[in-house]
Design a protein around this motif. Structure first.
Motif, PDB file in Angstrom:
ATOM      1  N   LYS A   7      45.030  30.874  36.615  1.00  0.00           N
ATOM      2  CA  LYS A   7      44.334  31.677  35.864  1.00  0.00           C
ATOM      3  C   LYS A   7      44.883  33.258  36.254  1.00  0.00           C
ATOM      4  O   LYS A   7      44.647  34.081  35.507  1.00  0.00           O
ATOM      5  CB  LYS A   7      43.030  31.375  36.061  1.00  0.00           C
ATOM      6  N   VAL A   8      45.064  33.256  37.591  1.00  0.00           N
ATOM      7  CA  VAL A   8      45.617  34.415  38.061  1.00  0.00           C
ATOM      8  C   VAL A   8      46.832  35.076  37.696  1.00  0.00           C
ATOM      9  O   VAL A   8      47.025  36.126  37.260  1.00  0.00           O
ATOM     10  CB  VAL A   8      45.639  34.566  39.647  1.00  0.00           C
ATOM     11  N   ARG A   9      47.812  33.948  37.535  1.00  0.00           N
ATOM     12  CA  ARG A   9      49.010  34.403  37.005  1.00  0.00           C
ATOM     13  C   ARG A   9      48.966  34.758  35.524  1.00  0.00           C
ATOM     14  O   ARG A   9      49.461  35.496  34.937  1.00  0.00           O
ATOM     15  CB  ARG A   9      50.037  33.089  37.186  1.00  0.00           C
ATOM     16  N   LEU A  10      48.248  34.107  34.775  1.00  0.00           N
ATOM     17  CA  LEU A  10      47.938  34.197  33.347  1.00  0.00           C
ATOM     18  C   LEU A  10      47.335  35.611  33.208  1.00  0.00           C
ATOM     19  O   LEU A  10      47.824  36.463  32.266  1.00  0.00           O
ATOM     20  CB  LEU A  10      46.936  33.185  32.953  1.00  0.00           C
ATOM     21  N   PHE A  11      46.353  35.939  33.993  1.00  0.00           N
ATOM     22  CA  PHE A  11      45.635  37.186  33.842  1.00  0.00           C
ATOM     23  C   PHE A  11      46.773  38.413  34.061  1.00  0.00           C
ATOM     24  O   PHE A  11      47.056  39.431  32.983  1.00  0.00           O
ATOM     25  CB  PHE A  11      44.618  37.406  34.915  1.00  0.00           C
ATOM     26  N   LEU A  12      47.662  38.221  34.744  1.00  0.00           N
ATOM     27  CA  LEU A  12      48.501  39.269  35.327  1.00  0.00           C
ATOM     28  C   LEU A  12      49.855  39.435  34.270  1.00  0.00           C
ATOM     29  O   LEU A  12      50.208  40.478  33.994  1.00  0.00           O
ATOM     30  CB  LEU A  12      49.163  39.539  36.438  1.00  0.00           C
TER      31      LEU A  12
ATOM     32  N   ARG B 277      51.368  52.021  36.977  1.00  0.00           N
ATOM     33  CA  ARG B 277      50.666  51.370  38.258  1.00  0.00           C
ATOM     34  C   ARG B 277      49.484  50.461  37.754  1.00  0.00           C
ATOM     35  O   ARG B 277      48.529  51.018  36.592  1.00  0.00           O
ATOM     36  CB  ARG B 277      50.101  52.705  39.003  1.00  0.00           C
ATOM     37  N   ILE B 278      49.300  49.373  38.377  1.00  0.00           N
ATOM     38  CA  ILE B 278      48.205  48.566  37.903  1.00  0.00           C
ATOM     39  C   ILE B 278      47.380  48.601  39.415  1.00  0.00           C
ATOM     40  O   ILE B 278      48.046  47.656  40.278  1.00  0.00           O
ATOM     41  CB  ILE B 278      48.601  47.184  37.517  1.00  0.00           C
ATOM     42  N   ALA B 279      46.356  49.144  39.565  1.00  0.00           N
ATOM     43  CA  ALA B 279      45.623  48.591  40.806  1.00  0.00           C
ATOM     44  C   ALA B 279      44.860  47.431  40.727  1.00  0.00           C
ATOM     45  O   ALA B 279      44.256  47.207  39.768  1.00  0.00           O
ATOM     46  CB  ALA B 279      44.625  50.106  40.986  1.00  0.00           C
ATOM     47  N   LEU B 280      44.642  46.936  41.989  1.00  0.00           N
ATOM     48  CA  LEU B 280      44.083  45.555  42.051  1.00  0.00           C
ATOM     49  C   LEU B 280      42.888  45.640  42.807  1.00  0.00           C
ATOM     50  O   LEU B 280      42.763  46.125  44.004  1.00  0.00           O
ATOM     51  CB  LEU B 280      44.944  44.447  42.596  1.00  0.00           C
ATOM     52  N   VAL B 281      41.744  45.397  42.159  1.00  0.00           N
ATOM     53  CA  VAL B 281      40.530  45.352  42.812  1.00  0.00           C
ATOM     54  C   VAL B 281      39.958  44.375  44.019  1.00  0.00           C
ATOM     55  O   VAL B 281      40.585  43.051  43.925  1.00  0.00           O
ATOM     56  CB  VAL B 281      39.305  45.365  41.799  1.00  0.00           C
ATOM     57  N   GLY B 282      39.452  44.728  44.988  1.00  0.00           N
ATOM     58  CA  GLY B 282      38.726  43.603  46.091  1.00  0.00           C
ATOM     59  C   GLY B 282      39.761  42.712  46.500  1.00  0.00           C
ATOM     60  O   GLY B 282      40.662  43.043  47.138  1.00  0.00           O
ATOM     61  N   ARG B 283      39.202  41.394  46.248  1.00  0.00           N
ATOM     62  CA  ARG B 283      39.958  40.372  46.351  1.00  0.00           C
ATOM     63  C   ARG B 283      41.151  39.972  45.968  1.00  0.00           C
ATOM     64  O   ARG B 283      41.908  39.094  46.032  1.00  0.00           O
ATOM     65  CB  ARG B 283      39.207  39.073  47.019  1.00  0.00           C
ATOM     66  N   LEU B 284      41.427  40.784  44.716  1.00  0.00           N
ATOM     67  CA  LEU B 284      42.391  40.189  43.726  1.00  0.00           C
ATOM     68  C   LEU B 284      43.764  40.171  44.354  1.00  0.00           C
ATOM     69  O   LEU B 284      44.461  39.304  44.060  1.00  0.00           O
ATOM     70  CB  LEU B 284      42.375  41.260  42.476  1.00  0.00           C
ATOM     71  N   PRO B 285      44.321  40.945  45.236  1.00  0.00           N
ATOM     72  CA  PRO B 285      45.353  41.158  45.925  1.00  0.00           C
ATOM     73  C   PRO B 285      45.653  39.523  46.752  1.00  0.00           C
ATOM     74  O   PRO B 285      46.791  38.761  46.720  1.00  0.00           O
ATOM     75  CB  PRO B 285      45.615  42.055  46.859  1.00  0.00           C
ATOM     76  N   ASN B 286      44.445  39.052  47.250  1.00  0.00           N
ATOM     77  CA  ASN B 286      44.769  37.927  47.947  1.00  0.00           C
ATOM     78  C   ASN B 286      44.734  36.867  47.058  1.00  0.00           C
ATOM     79  O   ASN B 286      45.553  35.884  47.275  1.00  0.00           O
ATOM     80  CB  ASN B 286      43.137  37.654  48.725  1.00  0.00           C
ATOM     81  N   PHE B 287      44.123  36.710  46.106  1.00  0.00           N
ATOM     82  CA  PHE B 287      44.343  35.941  44.843  1.00  0.00           C
ATOM     83  C   PHE B 287      45.844  35.814  44.477  1.00  0.00           C
ATOM     84  O   PHE B 287      46.161  34.711  44.027  1.00  0.00           O
ATOM     85  CB  PHE B 287      43.415  35.807  43.809  1.00  0.00           C
ATOM     86  N   VAL B 288      46.241  37.045  44.358  1.00  0.00           N
ATOM     87  CA  VAL B 288      47.631  37.197  43.592  1.00  0.00           C
ATOM     88  C   VAL B 288      48.767  36.557  44.575  1.00  0.00           C
ATOM     89  O   VAL B 288      49.507  35.770  44.425  1.00  0.00           O
ATOM     90  CB  VAL B 288      48.082  38.550  43.578  1.00  0.00           C
ATOM     91  N   LYS B 289      48.466  36.897  45.800  1.00  0.00           N
ATOM     92  CA  LYS B 289      49.542  36.279  47.262  1.00  0.00           C
ATOM     93  C   LYS B 289      49.208  34.800  47.068  1.00  0.00           C
ATOM     94  O   LYS B 289      50.396  34.096  47.283  1.00  0.00           O
ATOM     95  CB  LYS B 289      49.087  36.982  48.451  1.00  0.00           C
ATOM     96  N   LYS B 290      48.007  34.288  46.964  1.00  0.00           N
ATOM     97  CA  LYS B 290      47.779  32.793  47.011  1.00  0.00           C
ATOM     98  C   LYS B 290      48.734  32.172  45.714  1.00  0.00           C
ATOM     99  O   LYS B 290      49.017  30.958  45.932  1.00  0.00           O
ATOM    100  CB  LYS B 290      46.167  32.630  46.844  1.00  0.00           C
ATOM    101  N   ALA B 291      48.725  32.816  44.687  1.00  0.00           N
ATOM    102  CA  ALA B 291      49.232  32.388  43.294  1.00  0.00           C
ATOM    103  C   ALA B 291      50.717  32.502  43.558  1.00  0.00           C
ATOM    104  O   ALA B 291      51.466  31.944  42.618  1.00  0.00           O
ATOM    105  CB  ALA B 291      48.847  33.017  42.095  1.00  0.00           C
ATOM    106  N   GLY B 292      51.247  32.851  44.835  1.00  0.00           N
ATOM    107  CA  GLY B 292      52.722  32.907  44.985  1.00  0.00           C
ATOM    108  C   GLY B 292      53.512  34.243  44.352  1.00  0.00           C
ATOM    109  O   GLY B 292      54.599  33.971  44.096  1.00  0.00           O
ATOM    110  N   LEU B 293      52.614  35.295  43.918  1.00  0.00           N
ATOM    111  CA  LEU B 293      53.185  36.496  43.321  1.00  0.00           C
ATOM    112  C   LEU B 293      53.541  37.346  44.346  1.00  0.00           C
ATOM    113  O   LEU B 293      52.699  37.614  45.144  1.00  0.00           O
ATOM    114  CB  LEU B 293      52.271  36.689  42.051  1.00  0.00           C
TER     115      LEU B 293
END
Length: 468
Positions: free
Chosen positions: A227-232, A244-260
């Motif tokens: 769902k993270v990958r789909l969102f981005l 620029r697309i700024a990522l809020v809060g824990r979203l960068p952690n979710f993105v890295k966890k998704a392998g992006l």
């Protein structure tokens, strides 16, 4: 509110005159802090006492943290004055408050020490006429429906028009829990809207952007990387021209966890958050009750940002304690300026008065708040932030909580995010705003980024959290 009064008083004491524009800006912010509380619309007769004067008046609004009173035109009460309010219909109910805003015919009061409990608010509400209670409920319901209708229109028929008018240069990608999401739309409404929903307009100087969120909740993004990958993917497909697309809060952690990879146009936001916390920590130490403190605690010090913040703060404090349950043993790290203690041992909190909240969830502080001594101050930069209920428990132990924000005189977000003022900037958004102006400062040099942020006018503040 206290932070802004302190700022004004400090500058006046130091002999730094406030310009008329600065005074208006500060007072506007102070009034905004008062108005951000959930209000009841209760109108009751009261006696107001101050400076050997007692006048009969009535309330215009009452919230857990403040009141608004009707004042005769000829009576002048200045912000900063302390007054007593007696409720004539409720014998024995008396509160002491500070004037936060003074208008032509009314004043806004802030309860600095004691707040109205839910029971007291219910008692005051029951003392008011039934038509007042019905009117207040109707106004709240109307506002909620209007806001949701606006979101529905903005993401159906008006969506192409908004995109054409705004022509966004940047996006602020956010998420929320169920309560926050329902501020904007209901599950039934979601069926008629696209997967990524425009929630607001942002302006910073000449740059314009949009606040955009997926229909996925925070817990879904945390648990399901698909769902993270789909969102981005959909975000970059819908807005191929944003810089620029700024990522809020824990979203960068979710993105890295998704392998992006977090690379252009995605902005991690850590530099902005680090600058905000560093600037606020400096101001915390400048307060008279904490000026002798040589140490500070970072709650969540092992996190993505927490680890860097600990090192940053050694330029201000001899010792920085990074508290995190992920540490298996105590470890001392020496930097060019001081020492970082990485620990999970709660005993290290017993003598500490200054705290930075960076835990994964604000209310995680309740797992160990009994180890924090009375008189301590927590600067909260969690998402979601420390809730009203948790702050009440902390207040009972005389532990203060203030919210960390950045501000800029040219910034505007409308409508505001839940738990935010429309002119306060989340730290994770600031990096994207600065990179629009100076792309080179995003190369990881924290000192250079701080210099640029200060030059452009971004300033950290501690403010009272919202009661919502």
């Amino acid at each position: 509110m206290a932070a802004f009064r302190s700022m004004i008083q400090t500058e006046e004491i130091q002999g730094i005159p406030l310009s008329p524009g600065r005074q208006r800006s500060t007072m506007k912010r102070m009034h905004g802090e008062y108005r951000r509380h959930v209000r009841s619309g209760i109108r009751l007769p009261v006696n107001l006492s101050f400076a050997n004067h007692t006048i009969a008046t009535r309330t215009l609004d009452i919230s857990a943290g403040g009141l608004r009173l009707k004042i005769p035109d000829q009576l002048a009460i200045q912000p900063g004055e302390v007054v007593d309010v007696d409720f004539r219909d409720k014998a024995g109910m008396r509160v002491t408050a500070t004037v936060a805003h003074s208008g032509k015919s009314h004043i806004g009061l802030q309860l600095d020490r004691n707040r109205f409990s839910k029971q007291q608010l219910n008692e005051l509400s029951n003392a008011s006429p039934s038509w007042q209670r019905l009117t207040t409920q109707a106004k709240r319901g109307l506002w909620t429906h209007c806001r949701r209708l606006a979101i529905l229109l903005a993401n159906t028929g008006l969506r192409p028009v908004i995109h054409a008018l705004v022509r966004p240069q940047f996006l602020f990608a956010v998420y929320g829990n169920r309560q926050q999401v329902e501020t904007y739309f209901t599950p039934r409404m979601a069926r008629f809207m696209p997967s990524n929903i425009v929630l607001g307009f942002i302006r910073q100087g000449g740059a314009r952007g949009l606040l955009v969120a997926p229909q996925f909740l925070e817990e879904e993004l945390q648990a399901e990387s698909d769902k993270v990958r789909l969102f981005l993917e959909r975000l970059q497909r819908d807005y191929p021209n944003v810089q620029r697309i700024a990522l809020v809060g824990r979203l960068p952690n979710f993105v890295k966890k998704a392998g992006l990879d977090i690379s252009g146009p995605l902005v991690e936001g850590s530099l902005g958050t680090r600058y905000m916390i560093w600037d606020v920590a400096r101001q915390m130490r400048e307060r008279s009750q904490y000026c002798q403190q040589n140490s500070i605690v970072v709650l969540g010090g092992a996190g993505r940002i927490g680890n860097a913040v600990c090192r940053d703060l050694t330029s201000l404090f001899e010792t920085v304690i990074g508290l995190d349950p992920r540490y298996e043993e105590d470890r001392h790290i020496t930097t060019d300026h001081g020492t970082v203690l990485q620990t999970a041992n709660l005993a290290h909190l017993h003598d500490e008065k200054l705290y930075i909240g960076l835990t994964h969830h604000g209310d995680a502080v309740l797992d160990f708040y009994t180890h924090i001594p009375p008189g301590a101050l927590i600067a909260d930069d969690t998402h979601p932030c420390i809730s009203l209920e948790a702050r009440e428990r902390l207040r009972q132990r005389q532990i203060a909580v203030e919210k960390v924000v950045l501000s800029h005189e040219d910034f505007l977000m409308w409508p505001r995010m839940p738990a935010w003022n429309s002119r306060d900037i989340p730290g994770c958004l600031v990096e994207a705003l600065i990179l629009l102006r100076q792309p080179a400062v995003g190369e990881g040099d924290f000192s250079a980024f701080c210099d640029e942020a200060k030059f452009l006018g971004f300033t950290g503040h501690l403010i009272r959290p919202l009661d919502e």
